[in-house]
Write a protein that holds these residues in place. Structure first.
Motif, PDB file in Angstrom:
ATOM      1  N   UNK A 200       0.821  -1.329  -0.060  1.00  0.00           N
ATOM      2  CA  UNK A 200      -0.057   0.255   0.053  1.00  0.00           C
ATOM      3  C   UNK A 200       0.833   1.137  -0.050  1.00  0.00           C
ATOM      4  N   UNK A 201       2.138   1.321   0.409  1.00  0.00           N
ATOM      5  CA  UNK A 201       2.960   2.359   0.325  1.00  0.00           C
ATOM      6  C   UNK A 201       3.732   2.637  -0.851  1.00  0.00           C
ATOM      7  N   UNK A 202       4.089   3.998  -1.256  1.00  0.00           N
ATOM      8  CA  UNK A 202       5.048   4.266  -2.539  1.00  0.00           C
ATOM      9  C   UNK A 202       6.218   3.486  -2.446  1.00  0.00           C
ATOM     10  N   UNK A 203       6.770   3.302  -1.391  1.00  0.00           N
ATOM     11  CA  UNK A 203       8.201   2.530  -1.127  1.00  0.00           C
ATOM     12  C   UNK A 203       7.871   1.260  -1.787  1.00  0.00           C
ATOM     13  N   UNK A 204       6.836   0.552  -1.436  1.00  0.00           N
ATOM     14  CA  UNK A 204       6.634  -0.668  -1.742  1.00  0.00           C
ATOM     15  C   UNK A 204       6.592  -0.938  -3.426  1.00  0.00           C
ATOM     16  N   UNK A 205       5.801  -0.155  -3.960  1.00  0.00           N
ATOM     17  CA  UNK A 205       5.648   0.085  -5.563  1.00  0.00           C
ATOM     18  C   UNK A 205       7.018   0.379  -6.061  1.00  0.00           C
ATOM     19  N   UNK A 206       7.842   1.119  -5.307  1.00  0.00           N
ATOM     20  CA  UNK A 206       9.147   1.349  -5.698  1.00  0.00           C
ATOM     21  C   UNK A 206       9.877   0.180  -5.856  1.00  0.00           C
ATOM     22  N   UNK A 207       9.832  -0.591  -5.034  1.00  0.00           N
ATOM     23  CA  UNK A 207      10.538  -1.668  -4.671  1.00  0.00           C
ATOM     24  C   UNK A 207      10.222  -2.583  -5.783  1.00  0.00           C
ATOM     25  N   UNK A 208       9.094  -2.926  -6.074  1.00  0.00           N
ATOM     26  CA  UNK A 208       8.592  -3.792  -7.326  1.00  0.00           C
ATOM     27  C   UNK A 208       9.135  -3.391  -8.653  1.00  0.00           C
ATOM     28  N   UNK A 209       9.004  -2.039  -8.811  1.00  0.00           N
ATOM     29  CA  UNK A 209       8.989  -1.535  -9.854  1.00  0.00           C
ATOM     30  C   UNK A 209      10.921  -1.560 -10.393  1.00  0.00           C
ATOM     31  N   UNK A 210      11.680  -1.447  -9.331  1.00  0.00           N
ATOM     32  CA  UNK A 210      13.074  -1.536  -9.377  1.00  0.00           C
ATOM     33  C   UNK A 210      13.507  -2.958  -9.967  1.00  0.00           C
ATOM     34  N   UNK A 211      12.724  -3.904  -9.238  1.00  0.00           N
ATOM     35  CA  UNK A 211      12.929  -5.279  -9.755  1.00  0.00           C
ATOM     36  C   UNK A 211      12.425  -5.772 -11.041  1.00  0.00           C
ATOM     37  N   UNK A 212      11.499  -5.069 -11.282  1.00  0.00           N
ATOM     38  CA  UNK A 212      10.485  -5.667 -12.559  1.00  0.00           C
ATOM     39  C   UNK A 212      11.333  -4.896 -13.851  1.00  0.00           C
ATOM     40  N   UNK A 213      11.705  -3.623 -13.551  1.00  0.00           N
ATOM     41  CA  UNK A 213      12.571  -3.158 -14.800  1.00  0.00           C
ATOM     42  C   UNK A 213      13.432  -1.759 -14.311  1.00  0.00           C
ATOM     43  N   UNK A 214      14.367  -2.210 -14.001  1.00  0.00           N
ATOM     44  CA  UNK A 214      15.280  -1.132 -13.220  1.00  0.00           C
ATOM     45  C   UNK A 214      15.558   0.320 -14.157  1.00  0.00           C
ATOM     46  N   UNK A 215      15.622  -0.082 -15.265  1.00  0.00           N
ATOM     47  CA  UNK A 215      15.835   1.168 -16.320  1.00  0.00           C
ATOM     48  C   UNK A 215      14.652   1.997 -16.458  1.00  0.00           C
ATOM     49  N   UNK A 216      13.523   1.282 -16.590  1.00  0.00           N
ATOM     50  CA  UNK A 216      12.019   1.920 -16.768  1.00  0.00           C
ATOM     51  C   UNK A 216      11.963   2.786 -15.277  1.00  0.00           C
ATOM     52  N   UNK A 217      12.171   1.906 -14.241  1.00  0.00           N
ATOM     53  CA  UNK A 217      11.924   2.795 -13.051  1.00  0.00           C
ATOM     54  C   UNK A 217      12.719   4.014 -12.973  1.00  0.00           C
ATOM     55  N   UNK A 218      14.058   3.724 -13.173  1.00  0.00           N
ATOM     56  CA  UNK A 218      14.824   4.897 -13.129  1.00  0.00           C
ATOM     57  C   UNK A 218      14.432   6.114 -14.011  1.00  0.00           C
ATOM     58  N   UNK A 219      14.001   5.999 -15.182  1.00  0.00           N
ATOM     59  CA  UNK A 219      13.562   6.875 -16.034  1.00  0.00           C
ATOM     60  C   UNK A 219      12.161   7.494 -15.510  1.00  0.00           C
ATOM     61  N   UNK A 220      11.357   6.507 -14.855  1.00  0.00           N
ATOM     62  CA  UNK A 220      10.164   7.395 -14.302  1.00  0.00           C
ATOM     63  C   UNK A 220      10.227   8.077 -12.991  1.00  0.00           C
ATOM     64  N   UNK A 221      11.575   8.263 -12.554  1.00  0.00           N
ATOM     65  CA  UNK A 221      11.797   9.029 -11.200  1.00  0.00           C
ATOM     66  C   UNK A 221      11.996   8.143 -10.171  1.00  0.00           C
ATOM     67  N   UNK A 222      11.878   6.789 -10.239  1.00  0.00           N
ATOM     68  CA  UNK A 222      11.959   5.881  -8.921  1.00  0.00           C
ATOM     69  C   UNK A 222      13.393   6.248  -8.315  1.00  0.00           C
ATOM     70  N   UNK A 223      13.608   6.449  -7.034  1.00  0.00           N
ATOM     71  CA  UNK A 223      14.978   6.838  -6.378  1.00  0.00           C
ATOM     72  C   UNK A 223      15.428   5.323  -6.124  1.00  0.00           C
ATOM     73  N   UNK A 224      15.961   4.771  -7.163  1.00  0.00           N
ATOM     74  CA  UNK A 224      16.431   3.373  -7.296  1.00  0.00           C
ATOM     75  C   UNK A 224      17.695   3.012  -6.318  1.00  0.00           C
ATOM     76  N   UNK A 225      18.436   3.958  -6.183  1.00  0.00           N
ATOM     77  CA  UNK A 225      19.584   3.890  -5.267  1.00  0.00           C
ATOM     78  C   UNK A 225      19.159   3.574  -3.834  1.00  0.00           C
TER      79      UNK A 225
END
Length: 331
Positions: A200-225
């Motif tokens: 339910x939290x943004x950090x959880x969605x970020x977590x899954x986004x990084x694992x799903x497609x790190x490059x796309x997550x980074x381009x979408x503004x997800x704080x991958x590091x």
């Protein structure tokens, strides 16, 4: 022809669907088989003391497996969890048996819980920084502390077994609430909190986004590091808690043995629970289920006179089967 008709007339398709079903429900099926076998065959399996011992053992695996699931969700792996357990378990008795702690027992007890977890947190941040900032492969990054962490723990204890008698500290390992070991309740509370964050939290969605497609997550503004460092830090803190529980249960700390091969148990539990090694999924409750399966496999073999070495082979086989099932699901 309907889809059902096409499937029924396609043996390869039917076999594929059967494998997918196994991959989705294999953990539950394995748990059911183990429970039925032990209830029917293993003496005293349903005895309250036996169940309590298994809950205690499951708790330590489950905590680390939940942390490992978070790391795997980012596409990484953490081989240092056993060493973190050893370090945390070695620090606690040193702190609450020190002269200062003897003079100020409450302060010493609090420090014995807090300082080892701070050390575990620093280990996780170090691992995460190597992976997320320096770009070191997760296996190599965590192998560093896998090798050195247990050595640090043994240096702190001079390689000696530390025994103690401290009921206040041992509470987390020996106390029971409604007949269930308190560490079992601790696992439920921690798992529920992490599950809520992931779902339910943004950090959880970020977590899954990084694992799903790190490059796309980074381009979408997800704080991958930041996400990767948080995953490794959380994993290490949970390993630290698990180390404290093991020490509290045994009223002793052995840096050479605490957390030994825990990385294998945690990875196996996470994979059996549905974690995908390529990342993108974080089945928290699945990790708990996987931990129960791994513990019951060990208990079943040992309770029926099978050598402990065979349990290691069985766990390796479980990992292979779970990974194979994942490949079938992808297909």
């Amino acid at each position: 022809m309907s889809d059902e008709g096409m499937i029924m007339n396609n043996p390869a398709r039917k076999e594929r669907l059967s494998l997918v079903s196994i991959s989705r429900h294999g953990g539950l099926a394995a748990l059911a088989v183990l429970l039925i076998f032990n209830i029917l065959i293993t003496p005293n399996f349903l005895h309250a003391q036996t169940l309590a011992v298994n809950v205690s053992q499951v708790a330590t695996i489950a905590l680390v497996a939940v942390g490992m699931t978070l790391v795997i969700a980012t596409g990484g792996i953490d081989l240092s969890v056993g060493a973190v357990m050893a370090l945390s378990g070695a620090m606690a008795p040193i702190i609450f048996t020190s002269d200062l702690a003897q003079s100020y027992p409450v302060l010493g007890l609090g420090a014995a819980f807090v300082l080892p977890l701070i050390a575990a947190l620093c280990c996780g941040i170090f691992n995460g920084a190597l992976v997320a900032i320096l770009g070191v492969q997760p296996i190599i990054a965590t192998l560093i502390f896998f090798i050195s962490g247990r050595g640090v723990a043994q240096v702190l204890t001079n390689g000696n077994l530390q025994t103690f008698s401290n009921p206040s500290f041992s509470f987390i390992g020996t106390a029971r609430l409604f007949g269930i070991p308190v560490q079992g309740w601790l696992v439920i509370v921690i798992a529920a909190a992490i599950w809520y964050v992931v779902r339910y939290c943004a950090s959880g969605r970020y977590l899954l986004a990084v694992g799903g497609n790190e490059r796309a997550a980074r381009m979408s503004g997800v704080p991958v590091t930041r996400v990767k460092i948080m995953a490794y830090a959380t994993c290490s803190v949970l390993a630290g808690i698990s180390g404290l529980i093991v020490v509290a249960i045994n009223s002793a700390s052995d840096a050479a043995r605490i957390g030994n091969l825990m990385e294998l148990d945690a990875i196996a539990a996470a994979v059996v629970g549905g974690a995908v090694l390529s990342g993108g999924r974080a089945p928290i409750w699945g990790a708990i289920l996987g931990a129960v399966v791994i513990q019951l496999v060990k208990y079943t073999l040992l309770a029926n006179g099978v050598a402990d070495e065979v349990a290691l082979i069985a766990k390796a086989g479980i990992i292979v089967a779970a990974v194979y099932a994942q490949q079938m699901r992808k297909g």
